[in-house]
Each structure stands twice: as structure tokens, then as C-alpha cells.
Design a protein around this motif. Structure first.
Motif, PDB file in Angstrom:
ATOM      1  N   UNK A 233     -12.427  27.045  30.051  1.00 41.49           N
ATOM      2  CA  UNK A 233     -13.799  26.551  29.903  1.00 41.49           C
ATOM      3  C   UNK A 233     -13.996  26.137  28.453  1.00 41.49           C
ATOM      4  N   UNK A 234     -14.434  24.890  28.240  1.00 40.55           N
ATOM      5  CA  UNK A 234     -14.777  24.400  26.914  1.00 40.55           C
ATOM      6  C   UNK A 234     -16.256  24.060  26.914  1.00 40.55           C
ATOM      7  N   UNK A 235     -16.991  24.593  25.943  1.00 40.33           N
ATOM      8  CA  UNK A 235     -18.403  24.235  25.794  1.00 40.33           C
ATOM      9  C   UNK A 235     -18.639  23.642  24.416  1.00 40.33           C
ATOM     10  N   UNK A 236     -19.502  22.636  24.368  1.00 45.44           N
ATOM     11  CA  UNK A 236     -19.866  21.986  23.113  1.00 45.44           C
ATOM     12  C   UNK A 236     -21.294  21.486  23.224  1.00 45.44           C
ATOM     13  N   UNK A 237     -21.899  21.253  22.082  1.00 46.29           N
ATOM     14  CA  UNK A 237     -23.238  20.685  22.061  1.00 46.29           C
ATOM     15  C   UNK A 237     -23.212  19.250  22.600  1.00 46.29           C
ATOM     16  N   UNK A 238     -24.379  18.727  22.921  1.00 42.97           N
ATOM     17  CA  UNK A 238     -24.455  17.335  23.364  1.00 42.97           C
ATOM     18  C   UNK A 238     -24.484  16.366  22.188  1.00 42.97           C
ATOM     19  N   UNK A 239     -24.732  16.862  20.987  1.00 45.82           N
ATOM     20  CA  UNK A 239     -24.794  15.961  19.831  1.00 45.82           C
ATOM     21  C   UNK A 239     -24.435  16.721  18.551  1.00 45.82           C
ATOM     22  N   UNK A 240     -24.160  15.932  17.519  1.00 44.51           N
ATOM     23  CA  UNK A 240     -23.798  16.487  16.217  1.00 44.51           C
ATOM     24  C   UNK A 240     -24.763  15.992  15.153  1.00 44.51           C
ATOM     25  N   UNK A 241     -24.989  16.819  14.149  1.00 43.77           N
ATOM     26  CA  UNK A 241     -25.798  16.433  12.992  1.00 43.77           C
ATOM     27  C   UNK A 241     -24.865  15.809  11.967  1.00 43.77           C
ATOM     28  N   UNK A 242     -25.038  14.547  11.706  1.00 43.09           N
ATOM     29  CA  UNK A 242     -24.099  13.821  10.851  1.00 43.09           C
ATOM     30  C   UNK A 242     -24.556  13.707   9.402  1.00 43.09           C
ATOM     31  N   UNK A 243     -25.814  14.017   9.136  1.00 42.14           N
ATOM     32  CA  UNK A 243     -26.319  13.975   7.759  1.00 42.14           C
ATOM     33  C   UNK A 243     -27.461  14.970   7.639  1.00 42.14           C
ATOM     34  N   UNK A 244     -27.889  15.209   6.410  1.00 40.00           N
ATOM     35  CA  UNK A 244     -28.973  16.166   6.178  1.00 40.00           C
ATOM     36  C   UNK A 244     -30.299  15.685   6.755  1.00 40.00           C
ATOM     37  N   UNK A 245     -30.363  14.398   7.088  1.00 39.93           N
ATOM     38  CA  UNK A 245     -31.577  13.858   7.699  1.00 39.93           C
ATOM     39  C   UNK A 245     -31.690  14.253   9.167  1.00 39.93           C
ATOM     40  N   UNK A 246     -30.561  14.632   9.791  1.00 42.74           N
ATOM     41  CA  UNK A 246     -30.573  15.010  11.203  1.00 42.74           C
ATOM     42  C   UNK A 246     -31.116  16.421  11.371  1.00 42.74           C
ATOM     43  N   UNK A 247     -31.577  16.729  12.571  1.00 39.76           N
ATOM     44  CA  UNK A 247     -32.109  18.056  12.884  1.00 39.76           C
ATOM     45  C   UNK A 247     -30.951  19.039  13.025  1.00 39.76           C
ATOM     46  N   UNK A 248     -30.830  19.929  12.059  1.00 44.21           N
ATOM     47  CA  UNK A 248     -29.738  20.897  12.051  1.00 44.21           C
ATOM     48  C   UNK A 248     -29.969  22.036  13.040  1.00 44.21           C
ATOM     49  N   UNK A 249     -31.186  22.156  13.564  1.00 43.07           N
ATOM     50  CA  UNK A 249     -31.515  23.295  14.420  1.00 43.07           C
ATOM     51  C   UNK A 249     -31.225  23.052  15.890  1.00 43.07           C
ATOM     52  N   UNK A 250     -30.736  21.857  16.234  1.00 44.14           N
ATOM     53  CA  UNK A 250     -30.484  21.566  17.648  1.00 44.14           C
ATOM     54  C   UNK A 250     -29.243  20.708  17.842  1.00 44.14           C
ATOM     55  N   UNK A 251     -28.270  20.856  16.947  1.00 45.32           N
ATOM     56  CA  UNK A 251     -27.044  20.054  17.029  1.00 45.32           C
ATOM     57  C   UNK A 251     -25.922  20.821  16.348  1.00 45.32           C
ATOM     58  N   UNK A 252     -24.694  20.373  16.606  1.00 46.37           N
ATOM     59  CA  UNK A 252     -23.532  20.935  15.926  1.00 46.37           C
ATOM     60  C   UNK A 252     -23.438  20.282  14.553  1.00 46.37           C
ATOM     61  N   UNK A 253     -23.682  21.056  13.500  1.00 50.84           N
ATOM     62  CA  UNK A 253     -23.650  20.521  12.143  1.00 50.84           C
ATOM     63  C   UNK A 253     -22.304  20.739  11.469  1.00 50.84           C
ATOM     64  N   UNK A 254     -21.299  21.219  12.218  1.00 54.71           N
ATOM     65  CA  UNK A 254     -19.973  21.493  11.664  1.00 54.71           C
ATOM     66  C   UNK A 254     -18.935  20.522  12.210  1.00 54.71           C
ATOM     67  N   UNK A 255     -18.890  20.360  13.537  1.00 57.82           N
ATOM     68  CA  UNK A 255     -17.891  19.509  14.177  1.00 57.82           C
ATOM     69  C   UNK A 255     -18.550  18.384  14.950  1.00 57.82           C
ATOM     70  N   UNK A 256     -17.738  17.402  15.326  1.00 55.26           N
ATOM     71  CA  UNK A 256     -18.194  16.306  16.173  1.00 55.26           C
ATOM     72  C   UNK A 256     -18.062  16.748  17.629  1.00 55.26           C
ATOM     73  N   UNK A 257     -19.185  16.972  18.290  1.00 51.36           N
ATOM     74  CA  UNK A 257     -19.176  17.502  19.653  1.00 51.36           C
ATOM     75  C   UNK A 257     -18.497  16.546  20.630  1.00 51.36           C
ATOM     76  N   UNK A 258     -18.602  15.234  20.400  1.00 50.94           N
ATOM     77  CA  UNK A 258     -17.939  14.279  21.286  1.00 50.94           C
ATOM     78  C   UNK A 258     -16.416  14.380  21.173  1.00 50.94           C
ATOM     79  N   UNK A 259     -15.922  14.650  19.964  1.00 47.27           N
ATOM     80  CA  UNK A 259     -14.483  14.843  19.798  1.00 47.27           C
ATOM     81  C   UNK A 259     -14.000  16.073  20.567  1.00 47.27           C
ATOM     82  N   UNK A 260     -14.807  17.128  20.558  1.00 45.05           N
ATOM     83  CA  UNK A 260     -14.439  18.337  21.293  1.00 45.05           C
ATOM     84  C   UNK A 260     -14.290  18.016  22.774  1.00 45.05           C
ATOM     85  N   UNK A 261     -15.281  17.319  23.324  1.00 38.13           N
ATOM     86  CA  UNK A 261     -15.222  16.961  24.740  1.00 38.13           C
ATOM     87  C   UNK A 261     -14.027  16.049  25.027  1.00 38.13           C
TER      88      UNK A 261
END
Length: 319
Positions: A233-261
Motif C-alpha cells: 500500500x502506497x499513500x501520498x497527498x493529492x498535491x505538493x506545496x512547491x513554494x512558500x506561497x502555497x498552503x503548507x497545511x494541506x499539501x506535501x511540502x517535502x516531496x512531489x506527491x505525483x512522483x510518489x504515485x
């Protein structure tokens, strides 16, 4: 076993291994017992250690004895003479995985391995290495580190340079490291929900060239295709925070979630990939409604592939 820092329900066992170039090497196996003969082994990520007691609660309530491994040079296992988090290969961690699984298997018939981030990469490579031995019955990867979170052209150009620099200066510091924003998002001192030791999981960790070269080699191995022979089982967020302007509280701010999938399908023939809307990098630390969804999906997968699973027969003479 000795009392653990998490309190009365937890015990810790120090595991000793062959000295490396820096001297003494230890890892720490944390345990919380449950009734029954099922167990889970949790392995943390980079600049991290096990502190997620609510994750242990989830497993114990479902009859899984919970074990967590603080890897060498991390958290409970970091010794004064050691370079924190440093490794020359992801296989450096295989001895503590081997020993932890041996000990857990002495008391349990079914074993799930749960890896997060870099721990997800390490446990995936380890599970591929031990396939056919019947040591584990399932693998759950929470936002596994399957790709560097940089644009593809940067990866192409930087890879050979990092490998060359690592040969000359393995402990040289790479100029950029993990974003400080993630720890600030989750720690209660900065408005987050969670309390953990900022000495063991600091806001910013140092990336060494030798470690980064080892990660790149591990990624190449994973991308070439593994053959893990248990349900994954692999789980990942639906989106990633790519800059400080993005919402860090509802995204993966460390890795690219699409790459994980994308790369999850290369782990073996039986992989389930679930995307969690609004999930943080460690999905179990997401906001309560998101965290509830995470646990519902994990519970569903456990019921389908682990709770009714017949233990994998181990070949004669296997550990």
C-alpha cells in the motif's frame, strides 16, 4: 527492554552492530504490545524518529503489537561521536531491519512493515532483497521518498556532479536541505498540533553529499523496478506545496506527491496507491478530518490484505 521516553506503554531495546568508520553503531527498537500474534514495524524518515503515539494506538486497537525502529544515527540511536543521519548506502540500514524482524518474528506470525518517507525507500529496497523468505506479509509506505523533489533537468545535471563530489567529500554539506516550513507547520510551538523533540527532529537537517549520492543510487534501483512479493500500500497527498506561497497545511511540502504515485507501480506486482486530499508529508500528522480519511483507507487495506491473510510459509532453514 527498558522504559521508553513515550511513557509506560512503551519499551525500548538498544541493538548493537559492527562499528563503522565513526565507531560504535546502535539502533533502537521501541515496542508496545497488543494481544494476538500480529505485529507492525514502523520505520521513520530523514531527520526524524518515532514519536507518533496515535499511530501506535491505531494499530494496537486492531490487535497489532507495535514496533518502531529508530535507525542508526537518528533519534534515540544517535551517539555523540556520530554524524547525524549520515549513510553511504541505504543498505547500511539493512542490519537493523534484519535484526528487528528476527526479534519480532519470534513472537508474531503476521508482520506488516510501515515505512515513512526515506524509511519508505529503505524498507521497499529491503523488502525486495528478502523476497521469497516469508519474513513479512505486507508493506505500507506513507509518502515514500521515491524521487528527488527537483525538476527533471536538475536531476539529470546534478546526479553525476553529486556522485563525483561524494567520492571526494562524502561528508561535505550539500548547499540546500529539507525545508524548515514542514516542521514549523506541524510542531505545536509554531501553531501545529504535534509535540516532539526538536533535538531529534530539528527544523532543518544537514544533507551530506555521501547521503545524497546514496539516495540517488537507491532511486535508480527503485525506478528500474523491484519485485516485492507481498501486497504493498502506497499513500501520498493529492498535491505538493512547491513554494512558500502555497498552503503548507494541506499539501506535501517535502516531496512531489505525483512522483510518489508515478513510481509506486514499479515496486512490485501487487501495489495499491491511495491519494489523500489535503494530506501533509507524514499523512498521519495531517489535520484531523484528513487524518481520519488516512486511517479509514489504511483500515480498509488492512482488512482486505492483512487481517484475513494466511502467514507466508517460510522456507526450511530461513531465519
Amino acid at each position: 527492554m527498558e522504559p521508553d521516553v513515550l511513557g509506560a506503554d512503551y519499551e525500548a531495546l538498544r541493538l548493537s552492530f559492527e562499528d563503522d568508520g565513526e565507531g560504535e553503531v546502535v539502533a533502537t527498537l521501541v515496542r508496545r504490545r497488543a494481544s494476538g500474534r500480529k505485529a507492525v514495524l514502523y520505520v521513520h524518515g530523514f531527520v526524524d524518529y518515532f514519536f507518533q503515539a496515535h499511530l501506535a494506538d491505531f494499530y494496537v486497537e486492531r490487535g497489532y503489537s507495535f514496533y518502531a525502529l529508530d535507525l542508526r544515527k537518528y533519534g534515540r540511536s544517535l551517539l555523540p561521536h556520530q554524524t547525524p543521519y549520515f549513510a553511504r548506502s541505504m543498505t547500511d540500514y539493512f542490519p537493523e531491519l534484519d535484526e528487528a524482524v528476527r526479534l519480532i518474528r519470534e513472537e508474531n506470525d503476521v508482520l506488516l512493515v510501515n515505512g515513512h518517507s526515506t524509511g519508505g525507500l529503505i524498507t521497499a529496497l529491503w523488502a525486495d532483497r528478502v523476497r521469497g523468505q516469508g519474513l513479512i506479509d505486507g508493506l505500507f509506505l506513507n509518502s515514500p521518498f521515491l524521487e528527488l523533489n527537483v525538476p527533471a533537468p536538475v536531476r539529470t545535471l546534478a546526479g553525476p556532479l553529486v556522485r563525483a563530489a561524494a567520492r571526494a567529500w562524502p561528508k561535505g554539506v550539500f548547499p540546500t536541505g529539507p525545508s524548515e516550513s514542514y516542521v514549523r507547520t506541524i510542531h505545536r510551538d509554531h501553531g501545529g498540533e504535534w509535540d516532539f523533540d526538536l533535538t531529534w527532529k530539528p527544523e532543518k537537517g544537514t544533507v551530506r553529499l555521501g547521503w545524497l549520492a546514496a539516495i540517488i543510487r537507491a532511486h535508480r534501483q527503485a525506478h528500474a523496478g523491484l519485485a516485492i512479493d507481498v501486497p504493498v500500500l502506497v499513500m501520498a497527498s493529492t498535491r505538493s506545496a512547491r513554494s512558500k506561497k502555497d498552503d503548507m497545511t494541506s499539501a506535501d511540502s517535502v516531496l512531489n506527491a505525483d512522483d510518489i504515485a508515478r513510481w509506486s507501480t514499479r515496486l512490485g506486482p501487487h501495489v495499491t496507491c491511495v491519494r489523500i486530499d489535503g494530506g501533509l508529508h507524514d499523512l498521519s500528522l495531517s489535520a484531523a478530518p484528513v487524518r481520519d480519511r488516512f486511517f479509514v483507507e489504511l483500515d480498509r487495506w488492512l482488512a482486505a490484505y492483512m487481517d484475513v491473510r494466511t502467514p507466508v510459509p517460510r522456507p526450511p532453514g530461513s531465519p
